[in-house]
Design a protein around this motif. Sequence first.
Motif, mmCIF file in Angstrom:
data_model
loop_
_atom_site.group_PDB
_atom_site.id
_atom_site.type_symbol
_atom_site.label_atom_id
_atom_site.label_comp_id
_atom_site.label_asym_id
_atom_site.label_seq_id
_atom_site.Cartn_x
_atom_site.Cartn_y
_atom_site.Cartn_z
ATOM 1 N N GLY A 214 21.015 38.196 13.380
ATOM 2 C CA GLY A 214 21.823 38.309 12.158
ATOM 3 C C GLY A 214 23.288 38.646 12.392
ATOM 4 N N TYR A 215 23.677 38.787 13.656
ATOM 5 C CA TYR A 215 25.068 39.109 13.956
ATOM 6 C C TYR A 215 25.684 38.025 14.833
ATOM 7 C CZ TYR A 215 23.608 43.767 12.506
ATOM 8 O OH TYR A 215 23.105 44.814 11.794
ATOM 9 N N ALA A 216 26.978 37.833 14.637
ATOM 10 C CA ALA A 216 27.722 37.028 15.606
ATOM 11 C C ALA A 216 28.340 38.002 16.590
ATOM 12 C CB ALA A 216 28.807 36.233 14.898
ATOM 13 N N TYR A 217 28.137 37.736 17.880
ATOM 14 C CA TYR A 217 28.818 38.492 18.924
ATOM 15 C C TYR A 217 29.849 37.544 19.485
ATOM 16 C CZ TYR A 217 24.911 41.757 18.654
ATOM 17 O OH TYR A 217 23.990 42.665 18.216
ATOM 18 N N TYR A 218 31.117 37.871 19.265
ATOM 19 C CA TYR A 218 32.119 36.906 19.724
ATOM 20 C C TYR A 218 33.254 37.590 20.474
ATOM 21 C CZ TYR A 218 35.277 37.846 15.713
ATOM 22 O OH TYR A 218 36.134 38.408 14.808
ATOM 23 N N ILE A 219 33.947 36.758 21.258
ATOM 24 C CA ILE A 219 35.013 37.269 22.128
ATOM 25 C C ILE A 219 36.345 37.098 21.424
ATOM 26 C CG2 ILE A 219 36.093 37.098 24.399
ATOM 27 C CD1 ILE A 219 33.093 37.817 24.467
ATOM 28 N N LYS A 220 37.044 38.207 21.301
ATOM 29 C CA LYS A 220 38.383 38.178 20.718
ATOM 30 C C LYS A 220 39.370 38.291 21.866
ATOM 31 C CE LYS A 220 41.565 41.086 18.250
ATOM 32 N NZ LYS A 220 41.863 42.513 18.181
ATOM 33 N N GLU A 221 40.324 37.390 21.863
ATOM 34 C CA GLU A 221 41.314 37.426 22.935
ATOM 35 C C GLU A 221 42.490 38.264 22.476
ATOM 36 O OE1 GLU A 221 42.100 33.562 24.598
ATOM 37 O OE2 GLU A 221 43.998 34.322 25.363
ATOM 38 N N GLY A 222 43.013 39.062 23.384
ATOM 39 C CA GLY A 222 44.177 39.870 23.037
ATOM 40 C C GLY A 222 44.727 40.454 24.313
ATOM 41 N N PHE A 225 40.043 41.830 26.645
ATOM 42 C CA PHE A 225 38.987 41.106 25.954
ATOM 43 C C PHE A 225 38.099 42.073 25.192
ATOM 44 C CE2 PHE A 225 40.407 38.048 28.965
ATOM 45 C CZ PHE A 225 40.337 36.876 28.248
ATOM 46 N N GLN A 226 37.820 41.724 23.959
ATOM 47 C CA GLN A 226 36.982 42.569 23.123
ATOM 48 C C GLN A 226 35.770 41.775 22.681
ATOM 49 O OE1 GLN A 226 39.709 44.001 20.078
ATOM 50 N NE2 GLN A 226 38.573 45.904 20.060
ATOM 51 N N VAL A 227 34.618 42.461 22.666
ATOM 52 C CA VAL A 227 33.435 41.853 22.075
ATOM 53 C C VAL A 227 33.346 42.390 20.638
ATOM 54 C CG1 VAL A 227 30.939 41.592 22.210
ATOM 55 C CG2 VAL A 227 32.290 41.803 24.310
ATOM 56 N N ILE A 228 33.290 41.486 19.678
ATOM 57 C CA ILE A 228 33.212 41.883 18.274
ATOM 58 C C ILE A 228 31.796 41.602 17.779
ATOM 59 C CG2 ILE A 228 34.138 41.499 15.955
ATOM 60 C CD1 ILE A 228 36.401 42.324 17.682
ATOM 61 N N LYS A 229 31.216 42.575 17.121
ATOM 62 C CA LYS A 229 29.905 42.376 16.501
ATOM 63 C C LYS A 229 30.138 42.240 14.996
ATOM 64 C CE LYS A 229 25.387 44.581 15.935
ATOM 65 N NZ LYS A 229 24.546 45.732 16.317
ATOM 66 N N PHE A 230 29.726 41.098 14.466
ATOM 67 C CA PHE A 230 30.084 40.740 13.091
ATOM 68 C C PHE A 230 28.817 40.462 12.296
ATOM 69 C CE2 PHE A 230 31.267 37.548 9.910
ATOM 70 C CZ PHE A 230 32.398 38.129 9.334
ATOM 71 N N ASP A 231 28.641 41.160 11.188
ATOM 72 C CA ASP A 231 27.462 40.969 10.338
ATOM 73 C C ASP A 231 27.619 39.674 9.534
ATOM 74 O OD1 ASP A 231 25.601 41.075 8.189
ATOM 75 O OD2 ASP A 231 25.404 43.242 8.486
ATOM 76 N N LEU A 232 26.704 38.744 9.747
ATOM 77 C CA LEU A 232 26.848 37.435 9.094
ATOM 78 C C LEU A 232 26.470 37.487 7.616
ATOM 79 C CD1 LEU A 232 25.386 35.231 11.952
ATOM 80 C CD2 LEU A 232 27.736 35.137 11.121
ATOM 81 N N LYS A 233 25.679 38.501 7.223
ATOM 82 C CA LYS A 233 25.244 38.558 5.813
ATOM 83 C C LYS A 233 26.358 39.084 4.923
ATOM 84 C CE LYS A 233 20.330 39.220 6.319
ATOM 85 N NZ LYS A 233 20.424 40.033 7.577
#
Length: 391
Positions: A214-222, A225-233
């Motif tokens: 239920g989450y997107a784990y995605y890489i944010k460049e800056g 590098f950060q791993v972002i955990k994003f609630d898709l609901k």
Amino acid sequence: MALKQAVFLITFLTLTHGQQQALLDYLERRLLAIEDRISVWHDQTNRYATELRDFKQQIVGVLENVEKERETLRSDMENVNTRVDRMEREMDYLETQHPAPPCVEVDDKLVEQQVTKVKEKNKGKYEKLTDCRDMISSIKAMKIVKRIGGPIGLWTKDPVAESDKVYVFNSSHGHVIYEFATIRELTSSLGLTRARKIKLPFPWAGSGHTIYDGYAYYIKEGQEFQVIKFDLKNESVVDSAVFPSEEQVPVYGLSPQTYIDLAADEEGLWAIYATKENEKNICLAKMDPKTLDIEQMWDTPCPRENAESAFVICGTVYVVYNTKLPSRSRVQCVFDVSDMVTSEDAPLVYFPKRYGSHSSLKYNPNEKQIYAWDDGYQILYKLSMKQKLDV
Ligand SMILES: *[C@@H]1O[C@H](CO)[C@@H](O)[C@H](O)[C@H]1NC(C)=O
Ligand SMILES: *[C@@H]1O[C@H](CO)[C@@H](O)[C@H](O)[C@H]1NC(C)=O
């Protein structure tokens, strides 16, 4: 006309005999001159006709030659094609017979040093979370589902959530994840129009993201590098973590857009990455999907050079290699965190013919298949599995 002739006749009759004779002579001369000219025209016309015919024949001859040469060229090309095909098959065969030792170093000392270093870093025993013992044996089938988007991207399905939804990250940078209710929706969609658009607060970079429970784990460049955990609901950021390594380098030599590749398997969440410190080889880390903690890290013996992507199955990372001019992708280096599989035990797995380069390979543990993005094509690879053997 009849009137003119009559006038002429009357005029003629009024002339003297001498005058009549002179007029007749004059007319005679004019007639002869006209006849001469007619015969000249005739000759010329004949000559033109002959020349035209000759010319036409020449052209026909030239065209026939051209056609013949084209035929020869075509059959030459076919020959070359057949030979290239045969050579490719032979090379595949040879490589299967004598797999290139995937993790060779030229310098033996260096190997020893590296091995010790790897052992140092990898010394903590990995505690398995499941009793999963699957390893890949071959690719059973492939299915090209769709062609959507650009050469680089990612598509995947949540392996944990009980849903048929699939997610598309188009290109190597973006703000939007596209969610399709089913694969069918994706295949019948004109472009990305049928998708629910999920706007992210921070842009993603690369093609190493994943969807998990239920989450997107995605890489944010800056800056880092950060791993972002994003609630898709409810579409909100739940957590984020800076990746704990300095000076990252692209993890796969042939996919420069991806620095960190997040992978899901039976055991949970993994990060495949590379750093400047050990820039020859690929590293692996186990992550806690709840907290984004890094639980354990390994240096694998798998080189970055000529790697295009990788995936994890039951705690074994399979690195897929290719060449700069895309040929057949193949799994040519494996690393198992529980030391049950080495590259020598693992079969050399070739992917079927493809279009360009795999920018992502996302394994789905429930379906035992890989969601692949190959030059804009969305492809499913069904896997055959076998059991890992105890050492
Ligand atoms: C997908 O990304 C490519 C660039 O990589 C772009 O050309 C294309 O328009 C994108 N498709 C959609 C539907 O946004
Ligand atoms: C979204 O859901 C998560 C649970 O997954 C919760 O922690 C968070 O507070 C929610 N956020 C919003 C904005 O509702």
